[in-house]
Write a protein that holds these residues in place. Structure first.
Motif, PDB file in Angstrom:
ATOM      1  N   LEU A   1       9.184  14.921 -46.067  1.00 51.78           N
ATOM      2  CA  LEU A   1       9.644  16.279 -45.482  1.00 51.78           C
ATOM      3  C   LEU A   1       9.219  16.299 -44.042  1.00 51.78           C
ATOM      4  O   LEU A   1      10.203  16.964 -43.103  1.00 51.78           O
ATOM      5  CB  LEU A   1       9.166  17.469 -46.147  1.00 51.78           C
ATOM      6  N   GLY A   2       8.040  16.092 -43.374  1.00 50.31           N
ATOM      7  CA  GLY A   2       7.872  16.144 -42.301  1.00 50.31           C
ATOM      8  C   GLY A   2       8.505  15.291 -41.125  1.00 50.31           C
ATOM      9  O   GLY A   2       8.863  15.540 -40.179  1.00 50.31           O
ATOM     10  N   ASN A   3       8.623  13.841 -41.532  1.00 52.60           N
ATOM     11  CA  ASN A   3       9.242  12.939 -40.836  1.00 52.60           C
ATOM     12  C   ASN A   3      10.842  13.342 -40.771  1.00 52.60           C
ATOM     13  O   ASN A   3      11.415  13.248 -39.673  1.00 52.60           O
ATOM     14  CB  ASN A   3       9.287  11.548 -41.716  1.00 52.60           C
ATOM     15  N   VAL A   4      11.681  13.986 -41.808  1.00 55.28           N
ATOM     16  CA  VAL A   4      13.050  14.223 -41.566  1.00 55.28           C
ATOM     17  C   VAL A   4      13.092  15.243 -40.315  1.00 55.28           C
ATOM     18  O   VAL A   4      14.036  15.156 -39.924  1.00 55.28           O
ATOM     19  CB  VAL A   4      13.612  14.730 -42.977  1.00 55.28           C
TER      20      VAL A   4
ATOM     21  N   LEU B   1      17.110  23.568 -33.816  1.00 57.54           N
ATOM     22  CA  LEU B   1      17.156  22.289 -33.924  1.00 57.54           C
ATOM     23  C   LEU B   1      16.495  21.330 -32.901  1.00 57.54           C
ATOM     24  O   LEU B   1      16.155  20.252 -33.202  1.00 57.54           O
ATOM     25  CB  LEU B   1      18.316  21.865 -34.440  1.00 57.54           C
ATOM     26  N   TYR B   2      16.423  21.820 -31.820  1.00 59.59           N
ATOM     27  CA  TYR B   2      15.915  21.173 -30.503  1.00 59.59           C
ATOM     28  C   TYR B   2      14.256  21.211 -30.630  1.00 59.59           C
ATOM     29  O   TYR B   2      13.963  20.461 -29.959  1.00 59.59           O
ATOM     30  CB  TYR B   2      16.666  21.604 -29.300  1.00 59.59           C
ATOM     31  N   VAL B   3      13.896  22.110 -31.377  1.00 62.59           N
ATOM     32  CA  VAL B   3      12.404  22.300 -31.305  1.00 62.59           C
ATOM     33  C   VAL B   3      11.617  21.242 -31.604  1.00 62.59           C
ATOM     34  O   VAL B   3      10.595  20.841 -30.920  1.00 62.59           O
ATOM     35  CB  VAL B   3      12.037  23.520 -32.196  1.00 62.59           C
ATOM     36  N   PRO B   4      11.737  20.469 -32.687  1.00 62.49           N
ATOM     37  CA  PRO B   4      10.983  19.285 -32.966  1.00 62.49           C
ATOM     38  C   PRO B   4      11.058  18.119 -31.947  1.00 62.49           C
ATOM     39  O   PRO B   4       9.842  17.289 -31.696  1.00 62.49           O
ATOM     40  CB  PRO B   4      11.838  18.473 -34.163  1.00 62.49           C
TER      41      PRO B   4
ATOM     42  N   VAL C   1      19.141  25.897 -44.202  1.00 66.52           N
ATOM     43  CA  VAL C   1      18.214  25.942 -45.100  1.00 66.52           C
ATOM     44  C   VAL C   1      16.823  25.278 -44.456  1.00 66.52           C
ATOM     45  O   VAL C   1      15.803  25.568 -44.370  1.00 66.52           O
ATOM     46  CB  VAL C   1      18.251  25.790 -46.542  1.00 66.52           C
ATOM     47  N   TRP C   2      17.342  23.999 -43.919  1.00 70.54           N
ATOM     48  CA  TRP C   2      16.171  23.065 -43.629  1.00 70.54           C
ATOM     49  C   TRP C   2      15.341  23.525 -42.567  1.00 70.54           C
ATOM     50  O   TRP C   2      14.196  23.501 -42.272  1.00 70.54           O
ATOM     51  CB  TRP C   2      16.668  21.463 -43.415  1.00 70.54           C
ATOM     52  N   VAL C   3      16.520  23.987 -41.529  1.00 66.45           N
ATOM     53  CA  VAL C   3      15.870  24.443 -40.230  1.00 66.45           C
ATOM     54  C   VAL C   3      15.068  25.667 -40.476  1.00 66.45           C
ATOM     55  O   VAL C   3      13.908  25.775 -39.918  1.00 66.45           O
ATOM     56  CB  VAL C   3      17.044  24.652 -39.222  1.00 66.45           C
ATOM     57  N   VAL C   4      15.430  26.702 -41.117  1.00 70.26           N
ATOM     58  CA  VAL C   4      14.613  28.088 -41.532  1.00 70.26           C
ATOM     59  C   VAL C   4      13.358  27.697 -42.090  1.00 70.26           C
ATOM     60  O   VAL C   4      12.383  27.901 -41.691  1.00 70.26           O
ATOM     61  CB  VAL C   4      15.379  28.676 -42.238  1.00 70.26           C
ATOM     62  N   ALA C   5      13.522  26.539 -43.264  1.00 73.55           N
ATOM     63  CA  ALA C   5      12.411  26.310 -44.054  1.00 73.55           C
ATOM     64  C   ALA C   5      11.146  25.461 -43.485  1.00 73.55           C
ATOM     65  O   ALA C   5      10.140  25.729 -43.360  1.00 73.55           O
ATOM     66  CB  ALA C   5      12.693  25.915 -45.353  1.00 73.55           C
ATOM     67  N   LEU C   6      11.704  24.544 -42.835  1.00 75.32           N
ATOM     68  CA  LEU C   6      10.707  23.589 -42.158  1.00 75.32           C
ATOM     69  C   LEU C   6      10.494  23.707 -40.769  1.00 75.32           C
ATOM     70  O   LEU C   6       9.807  22.629 -39.885  1.00 75.32           O
ATOM     71  CB  LEU C   6      11.050  22.125 -42.726  1.00 75.32           C
ATOM     72  N   ILE C   7      11.285  24.457 -39.967  1.00 78.20           N
ATOM     73  CA  ILE C   7      11.184  24.457 -38.396  1.00 78.20           C
ATOM     74  C   ILE C   7      10.592  26.017 -38.090  1.00 78.20           C
ATOM     75  O   ILE C   7       9.741  26.285 -37.575  1.00 78.20           O
ATOM     76  CB  ILE C   7      12.294  24.228 -37.673  1.00 78.20           C
TER      77      ILE C   7
END
Lengths: 287, 294
Positions: free
Chosen positions: A140-143, A107-110, B29-35
């Motif tokens: 999606l990208g912004n979130v 989660l810190y990656v962005p 799910v969000w973290v896996v799919a979009l990061i």
């Protein structure tokens, strides 16, 4: 020189320094506002005062459409990020599951990778998934970009919260949802609001992510401004930026004011209660 | 009676398990799919081959990585790191005293911090563009300096490394001040008193007490400014006048005009790798990841 005089001198220098830094931050904003009143199309030399650009701005349908797209994407992204981030932060702090550490680190990656890398990666995956570019992809990208800010502020708020009141609520028969809405959420609300505000600010101003994920019809304000740069920004854009600044200031100002009023009324209530308790205590003594 | 209570307990436990899943699943799910997935796919893409007309051939190659070493691109990398380093240094040097100033005004420090964000509450690109107006030959700064008699003819402030660095500092200063402010605020003030009582002067107290204690904040500030600097192609575009190219600009071009996805992906991966190494050092230094977002 005595110690007191020395300290006073140091303090003055410090204050001057603070003012200087704020000046550095504010002068470009002042220039921006000033040039929205400049009587010249090319936005470089001061020619005289006019409100012409505000009139033109009012009649410019295209610009309002662009602003609408920007606000829509920013609001929608913020709502999704706040819900996802808040519920997730509470869940992650209360539940143990395998791989949790990896998820919370990811989660810190962005925040830590350059925005452009995130934009490129998101673009590749969205194309691969066969999804079209446009408003949904931009959201999606912004979130993903703003989610960590909500998550971190809520998490730090949770760390300072007493978990026993949650347990008390559960023991007294309330279910998880009720406990979340009536016990946890009110406690972490300041974190949710400040995280959400930060998220909105970033989503609203974002250029990099949205320009990679946009299609021809979804243009946001930063993209529009960026496309005008080569020929110089038109004064209408300055006028619009001024209007946006005023909106932000009004919203923040009223939020702060509401907080002050709420705090004052709460204090008054508390004082009244204490007063009443005192009266109750003193009565038996009198009898 | 006991059995019923037990059944109730099991039922409740099951229900709570369900709500736990409900709370953690969406974020996971969000973290896996979009990061996670996008980054892995980016890595995969960087090892592919460029096809004709902007297509991608799924054949393994390290060609893109070798291309980065070509002088044309390697110079861009060097220049990017140079400008980012200068901007970061400036942000920390300007930001540290500012963070200290804000932390010292205890009653209003929250408001002062919020006031630093003001340039973000408008269209940020327009405020950056203000520098073009101010720095031009007939702009505010040159006119002012000439009126004062410090210079006799306009100096060129625009479209060079200086103007790019000023733009970067302008955009990133609040992000440098934030973590430094929070580490100064968290610091135990009695240690400064103790140092003074033991006879150390203000300089020595600062160097041997304050600075070491606020090191994590400084490092967080370095990360938060250095990383975006490398990728902010719009600032170089605006204030560098097309003569200054940074990695961000090159990546951007690979996905717009050049249409060479594997090369763009390889550049992105290199960038990400450098950052991840930096982060590893940061956590080894005792840095807290949370300081980066608050």
């Amino acid at each position: 020189m005595s110690r007191k005089v020395k300290k006073k001198f140091a303090n003055t220098i410090f204050n001057l320094y603070g003012i200087l830094v704020y000046a550095f931050l504010y002068i470009p904003v002042i220039v921006m506002v000033a040039f929205s009143f400049n009587d010249s199309v090319n936005n470089t030399v001061w020619k005289g005062f006019t409100t012409e650009w505000y009139g033109k701005l009012m009649r410019d349908g295209e610009i309002w459409e662009v602003l609408g797209t920007t606000v829509l994407i920013a609001v929608f992204s913020t709502v999704v990020a706040v819900v996802l981030g808040t519920v997730g932060a509470v869940g992650m702090s209360r539940v143990k599951f395998p791989g949790k550490k990896i998820i919370s680190t990811l989660l810190y990656v962005p925040i830590i990778i350059p925005e452009i890398v995130l934009a490129v990666a998101t673009l590749l995956v969205i194309k691969k998934a066969g999804m079209g570019l446009g408003m949904l992809a931009m959201t999606l990208g912004n979130v993903t970009l703003i989610l960590p800010y909500v998550f971190i502020t809520v998490k730090s708020r949770l760390a300072g919260m007493d978990t026993s009141i949650e347990e008390a609520s559960l023991d007294l028969g309330a279910n998880r949802l009720y406990t979340f809405l009536h016990v946890t959420l009110p406690n972490i609300m300041p974190g949710v609001v400040s995280g959400g505000f930060m998220a909105f600010t970033l989503a609203f101003g974002d250029l990099v992510i949205v320009s990679f994920l946009a299609n021809a019809t979804s243009v946001t304000l930063p993209m529009k401004v960026y496309s005008q740069l080569k020929r110089g920004i038109r004064p209408e854009i300055n006028a619009l930026s001024t209007v946006i600044l005023i909106c932000f200031l009004v919203i923040i100002g009223s939020y702060k004011l509401a907080g002050i009023i709420l705090e004052a009324s709460r204090k008054k209530k508390l004082e009244e209660e204490i007063e009443r308790e005192k009266e109750k205590d003193s009565k038996p003594g009198m009898a | 009676m006991k059995i019923i209570a037990n059944a109730d307990y099991v039922k409740r436990k099951k229900k709570s398990r369900l709500s736990q899943v409900f709370m953690c699943a969406p974020l996971t799910v969000w973290v896996v799919a979009l990061i996670l997935l996008p980054l892995l796919y980016l890595l995969f893409m960087s090892f592919m081959t460029k096809g004709p007309m902007g297509t991608v051939k799924y054949i393994f190659s390290v060609e893109s990585y070798i291309r980065i070493l070509e002088p044309e691109y390697f110079n861009v990398v060097k220049k990017s790191v140079f400008i980012a380093a200068i901007s970061t240094l400036a942000c920390v040097l300007v930001g540290y005293p500012m963070a200290y100033f804000i932390a010292s005004k205890k009653k209003i420090s929250g408001t002062l911090m919020l006031m630093m964000m003001l340039p973000f509450w408008t269209c940020a690109l327009v405020t950056i563009y203000s520098f073009v107006i101010m720095f031009s030959n007939s702009g505010l700064v040159n006119t002012f300096l000439m009126k004062l008699g410090i210079i006799h003819e306009p100096i060129s402030l625009l479209y060079n490394n200086f103007s790019v660095a000023v733009g970067m500092v302008y955009e990133l200063l609040p992000f440098a001040v934030m973590p430094m402010y929070s580490s100064i605020e968290k610091m135990d003030k009695s240690l400064i008193e103790a140092s003074k009582d033991l006879g150390a002067g203000p300089v020595r107290t600062f160097l041997q007490v304050t600075l070491p204690l606020t090191k994590p904040g400084i490092f967080a500030a370095v990360i938060l400014t250095f990383i975006p600097c490398i990728g902010y192609y719009m600032i170089t575009d605006m204030l560098g006048g097309g003569t200054t190219m940074l990695i961000g600009n090159v990546i951007y071009n690979q996905f717009t005009s050049a249409r060479d996805w594997p090369f763009g992906a390889a550049l992105s991966c290199i960038l990400a790798a450098v950052i991840l190494i930096l982060m590893y050092v940061y956590t080894k230094f005792g840095g807290d990841l949370d300081d980066l977002g608050a």
